[in-house]
Structure formats: structure tokens, C-alpha cells
Design an enzyme around this catalytic site. Sequence first.
Site, PDB file in Angstrom:
ATOM      1  N   GLY A 134       0.821  -1.110  -0.124  1.00  0.00           N
ATOM      2  CA  GLY A 134      -0.010   0.034   0.098  1.00  0.00           C
ATOM      3  C   GLY A 134       0.900   1.172   0.134  1.00  0.00           C
ATOM      4  O   GLY A 134       2.117   1.164   0.019  1.00  0.00           O
ATOM      5  N   GLY A 161       0.951   5.344   1.211  1.00  0.00           N
ATOM      6  CA  GLY A 161       0.203   6.318   2.168  1.00  0.00           C
ATOM      7  C   GLY A 161       0.776   7.647   1.897  1.00  0.00           C
ATOM      8  O   GLY A 161       1.321   8.008   0.998  1.00  0.00           O
ATOM      9  N   ARG A 162       0.472   8.434   3.022  1.00  0.00           N
ATOM     10  CA  ARG A 162       0.975   9.830   2.582  1.00  0.00           C
ATOM     11  C   ARG A 162       2.353  10.047   2.744  1.00  0.00           C
ATOM     12  O   ARG A 162       3.025  10.683   2.015  1.00  0.00           O
ATOM     13  CB  ARG A 162       0.297  10.545   4.133  1.00  0.00           C
ATOM     14  CG  ARG A 162      -0.674  11.326   3.980  1.00  0.00           C
ATOM     15  CD  ARG A 162      -1.300  11.721   5.447  1.00  0.00           C
ATOM     16  NE  ARG A 162      -1.752  10.520   6.055  1.00  0.00           N
ATOM     17  CZ  ARG A 162      -1.332  10.372   7.221  1.00  0.00           C
ATOM     18  NH1 ARG A 162      -0.183  11.079   7.694  1.00  0.00           N
ATOM     19  NH2 ARG A 162      -1.689   9.413   7.779  1.00  0.00           N
ATOM     20  N   PHE A 163       2.956   9.259   3.361  1.00  0.00           N
ATOM     21  CA  PHE A 163       4.516   9.444   3.378  1.00  0.00           C
ATOM     22  C   PHE A 163       5.517   8.257   3.023  1.00  0.00           C
ATOM     23  O   PHE A 163       6.682   8.352   3.158  1.00  0.00           O
ATOM     24  CB  PHE A 163       4.883   9.569   5.067  1.00  0.00           C
ATOM     25  CG  PHE A 163       4.356  10.638   5.667  1.00  0.00           C
ATOM     26  CD1 PHE A 163       4.588  12.050   5.506  1.00  0.00           C
ATOM     27  CD2 PHE A 163       3.259  10.628   6.603  1.00  0.00           C
ATOM     28  CE1 PHE A 163       4.079  13.007   6.017  1.00  0.00           C
ATOM     29  CE2 PHE A 163       2.558  11.700   7.210  1.00  0.00           C
ATOM     30  CZ  PHE A 163       3.001  12.960   6.929  1.00  0.00           C
ATOM     31  N   GLY A 164       4.762   7.385   2.294  1.00  0.00           N
ATOM     32  CA  GLY A 164       5.748   6.258   1.778  1.00  0.00           C
ATOM     33  C   GLY A 164       4.964   4.953   1.383  1.00  0.00           C
ATOM     34  O   GLY A 164       3.836   4.942   1.419  1.00  0.00           O
ATOM     35  N   GLN A 165       5.772   3.939   1.193  1.00  0.00           N
ATOM     36  CA  GLN A 165       5.076   2.732   0.525  1.00  0.00           C
ATOM     37  C   GLN A 165       5.210   1.798   1.745  1.00  0.00           C
ATOM     38  O   GLN A 165       6.461   1.796   2.474  1.00  0.00           O
ATOM     39  CB  GLN A 165       5.855   2.252  -0.667  1.00  0.00           C
ATOM     40  CG  GLN A 165       5.427   3.265  -1.743  1.00  0.00           C
ATOM     41  CD  GLN A 165       5.988   2.366  -3.113  1.00  0.00           C
ATOM     42  OE1 GLN A 165       6.966   1.865  -3.292  1.00  0.00           O
ATOM     43  NE2 GLN A 165       5.189   2.601  -4.285  1.00  0.00           N
ATOM     44  N   VAL A 166       4.371   0.829   1.833  1.00  0.00           N
ATOM     45  CA  VAL A 166       4.449  -0.318   2.596  1.00  0.00           C
ATOM     46  C   VAL A 166       4.737  -1.518   1.659  1.00  0.00           C
ATOM     47  O   VAL A 166       3.858  -1.907   0.684  1.00  0.00           O
ATOM     48  CB  VAL A 166       3.123  -0.604   3.076  1.00  0.00           C
ATOM     49  CG1 VAL A 166       3.022  -1.632   4.150  1.00  0.00           C
ATOM     50  CG2 VAL A 166       2.706   0.870   4.062  1.00  0.00           C
ATOM     51  N   LYS A 211       6.685  -0.263   6.591  1.00  0.00           N
ATOM     52  CA  LYS A 211       6.336   0.955   6.078  1.00  0.00           C
ATOM     53  C   LYS A 211       7.434   2.017   5.937  1.00  0.00           C
ATOM     54  O   LYS A 211       7.999   2.245   7.110  1.00  0.00           O
ATOM     55  CB  LYS A 211       5.302   1.651   6.728  1.00  0.00           C
ATOM     56  CG  LYS A 211       4.857   3.055   6.324  1.00  0.00           C
ATOM     57  CD  LYS A 211       3.679   3.481   7.286  1.00  0.00           C
ATOM     58  CE  LYS A 211       3.471   5.025   7.116  1.00  0.00           C
ATOM     59  NZ  LYS A 211       2.696   5.597   8.185  1.00  0.00           N
ATOM     60  N   ASP A 265      -7.706  10.214  11.168  1.00  0.00           N
ATOM     61  CA  ASP A 265      -7.760   9.961   9.907  1.00  0.00           C
ATOM     62  C   ASP A 265      -8.369   9.000   9.474  1.00  0.00           C
ATOM     63  O   ASP A 265      -7.971   8.026   8.396  1.00  0.00           O
ATOM     64  CB  ASP A 265      -6.097  10.063   9.455  1.00  0.00           C
ATOM     65  CG  ASP A 265      -5.779  10.244   7.879  1.00  0.00           C
ATOM     66  OD1 ASP A 265      -6.796  10.660   7.411  1.00  0.00           O
ATOM     67  OD2 ASP A 265      -4.759   9.816   7.428  1.00  0.00           O
TER      68      ASP A 265
HETATM   69  C1  PIT Z   1      -0.120  -4.613   6.444  1.00  0.00           C
HETATM   70  C2  PIT Z   1      -0.457  -4.865   4.980  1.00  0.00           C
HETATM   71  C3  PIT Z   1      -1.057  -3.686   4.238  1.00  0.00           C
HETATM   72  C4  PIT Z   1      -0.660  -2.643   4.639  1.00  0.00           C
HETATM   73  C5  PIT Z   1      -0.135  -2.104   5.892  1.00  0.00           C
HETATM   74  C6  PIT Z   1       0.190  -3.271   6.717  1.00  0.00           C
HETATM   75  C7  PIT Z   1       0.012  -0.840   6.041  1.00  0.00           C
HETATM   76  C8  PIT Z   1      -0.084  -0.400   7.526  1.00  0.00           C
HETATM   77  C9  PIT Z   1       0.249   0.793   7.720  1.00  0.00           C
HETATM   78  C10 PIT Z   1       0.337   1.261   9.259  1.00  0.00           C
HETATM   79  C11 PIT Z   1       0.493   2.266   9.577  1.00  0.00           C
HETATM   80  C12 PIT Z   1       0.502   3.421   8.638  1.00  0.00           C
HETATM   81  C13 PIT Z   1       0.541   3.396   7.231  1.00  0.00           C
HETATM   82  C14 PIT Z   1       0.209   1.989   6.867  1.00  0.00           C
HETATM   83  O1  PIT Z   1       0.641   4.794   9.022  1.00  0.00           O
HETATM   84  O2  PIT Z   1      -1.545  -4.014   2.989  1.00  0.00           O
HETATM   85  O3  PIT Z   1       0.218  -5.537   7.249  1.00  0.00           O
HETATM   86  O4  PIT Z   1       0.702   3.012  10.877  1.00  0.00           O
END
Ligand code: PIT
Length: 381
Positions: free
Chosen positions: A113, A115-120, A135, A227
Site C-alpha cells: 500500500g 500512504g501519505r509518507f511512503g510505501q508499505v 512502511k 484520519d
Molecule cells: C499490512 C498490510 C498492508 C498495509 C499495511 C500493513 C499498512 C499499514 C500501515 C500502518 C501505519 C501507517 C500506514 C500503513 O501509518 O497491506 O500488514 O501505521
Amino acid sequence: QDQAELILEGPHTSASQSEERKKTTKEREEGEEEGDVFQDSEPELDEEKGEDVSAESAGKVEDDGKKRHKGEAGESTKSENPPPLAPFDHRIVTPKPHQIATYYTINRDEVLGGGRFGQVHKCMENSSGLTLAAKIIKARSQKEKEVVRNEIQVMNQLNHANLIQLYAAFESRHDIILVMEYVEGGELFDRIIDENYNLTELDTVLFIRQICEGLQYMHKMYILHLDLKPENILCVSRATNKIKIIDFGLARRYKPREKLRVNFGTPEFLAPEVINYEFVSFPTDMWSLGVITYMLLSGLSPFLGDDDNETLNNILACQWNFEEEEFTDISDEAKDFITRLLVKSKSWRMSAAESLRHPWLSDRSLHYRLNQKVILTGQHI
Ligand code: PIT
């Protein structure tokens, strides 16, 4: 006086996108990776929940041997068990100044995934073989690093089956990496927009109840999420309706007089008090829960206008309704639930505990009827 400046800029947030998005969430992200159909074959289970769970015990999740009331709600197909715990005990994490590569293998090709600040990314702890999620957050300045350290601090306090658990953290010159519990089901958001996946009202009850349980726990711990949106709710697997809340990047300890200055990209989930730069509090999260509930039931975003300005105006005027045909078959209880959350004045919104006691989430005979409806109309196919 306590003021926090926050920047909200999500991956789905540019003003230019809002044009094409309009009101239907389903239209959004069409053509993106298609989700699988999910089917949960466990029987419906229910358990008596204590009215008041203390902060300490709220995080304690019962093992699998708990009391089950099988069959009372008929031959329902959905499980009401809590989601599985992380495959590790709760940890208090401090960022280590080491190279993460010494201990973990990050799969750079597998992006879970963004997010705002980078990739997971999916990753593995070398010593144990444990699968985890990493992350990677770009943080160069001290200020940026403080924001991530806040996220770690928040996650250190949260031990609940509906909240993603933190396993380790690594800090280097340019980034901080959070290593977290891995779940494989993808974003709940993708189930809303997936044409092949027919979310029933009963599915939504089960999802919303778990989000409420997670929120109730956070609020008991005096922590606001701030959020909440479908992108920040993860499904544990494709096969069940278990969820975990993620992204504590904006979460913070409740301070009675704290205002939030939010530089938002996507305003559709913002509560009126956030837009108005007034005090935020526990009901701020409850507003977001109302928006998520509305979206899960209909695939529509309640306040989304033709542009951000219109969306903001709709929110400030608390202008929303159930007029769309998507609400034709939705129960009165569901509508009442939303109506008690999408209330402009924050002191009049239901709390997480009140939401859990609302008939829509608690009335078993209603769930039985909803399940019968699923069977009769073949919504589960
Ligand atoms: C997973 C599987 C997945 C995404 C994540 C975790 C992402 C978690 C995450 C947690 C945070 C955050 C952003 C993303 O700020 O598909 O196990 O605390």
C-alpha cells in the site's frame, strides 16, 4: 494554545481528481487491481460484551475458547469472532539506528500500500521467518522525524486486535521504517469499489462493529485517530470480514484544547470542526465513522461535491441525505445509525460505546433478518 499543524495529503487527494470522482466511489479507481470475491463460511457467532471495559483490559483479546452462541441468529454466514491477534506479543518499540537489511528482507517489488509518507512493503524477519509489513517513511528533517516518532509512541500504547501492531522500527538519515503486523486482505476501500464484491448490509454491520471496537479502545486510551477513512481499514484476509485499523500518522493523545490545522487534499472525510479549525475530540473520529458507514452501505461519498470547495460547503452545511437509490433496501436502523453520527455539533454525536449499543450493531433479531434477506435475495452469491 496547544496547536498542532498537520499536513494531510493522501494518494487520492488532488483537486483534479475530485472532478472525475463525483459522488460515486465505485467510479473511482476503476481499472485498478481487481479484488477477489470473499465469502465467509463461518456460522454467525455472538458474544456478550461487558458494558465498560477498562483501558487495561480493553486491549486484551479473548482466546478462541470463548463462549459462542451458535445458531441463535439462525444460519447466518458471517463470523463475529474478533480478528486474529498479531503473531507476536505487544511490543514497546524504540527506533534502532541499525541497518534494517541486517535483520529483515524487504520485498521491494511487493508493495502492499501507499500512504501519505511512503510505501508499505511485504518483508520477513530473517531470524524467525516471520512475515511482516514494512512502511518506509521519508523523514529527513528533525521535524519530519518527530512526526514519525509520535506515530511510534502512539502505536506503542495500542494493543488491540482491531489495530495493526508495531513490531520494530529503524531510523536512518533519510527515513524511518516501521515494521508491522502483516495482513493480506487489502484495503476495505477496494471492497467498496469492487463491482464483483457485493457488500451486504450484514457485512457492513460486522465491519463497522470492529471499527467501533478499535475506536472505543483508542478513545479509552485517550487517543484520537483523526484520519479514519476506508483506505485506512485493512481486511485481514480475502476470506473473512475481519478488519484492522492502520495509519496512526495523525493520531495523538487527546488534549482538551487542541486545535488541528489541517492542510487537506481530500476533504470528504473531514469533520466540520476540523474544517472550521475548532477543537477536535473523540467525536471527530465518530464523524468519520459515519462517513465510512454511509460509503460501505451505498458506495457513495455523502459530502462529495464537484470540487473540493463544494465538498467543504456540503460538510459545513451538514448537507447529506439518503435519497440515492442505493439506500432503497437499507434498514431504518442503519439510517438511524448514520443519522446519529453525521451530526454537525460534535457533542450530539454517538460515542464509540453508544454506537456499539445502537440496535444496528447490537440487535440480534435485526441481524437475523438482514441475514435472511441475504439468503432470499442471493446477495451473498
Ligand atoms: C499490512 C498490510 C498492508 C498495509 C499495511 C500493513 C499498512 C499499514 C500501515 C500502518 C501505519 C501507517 C500506514 C500503513 O501509518 O497491506 O500488514 O501505521
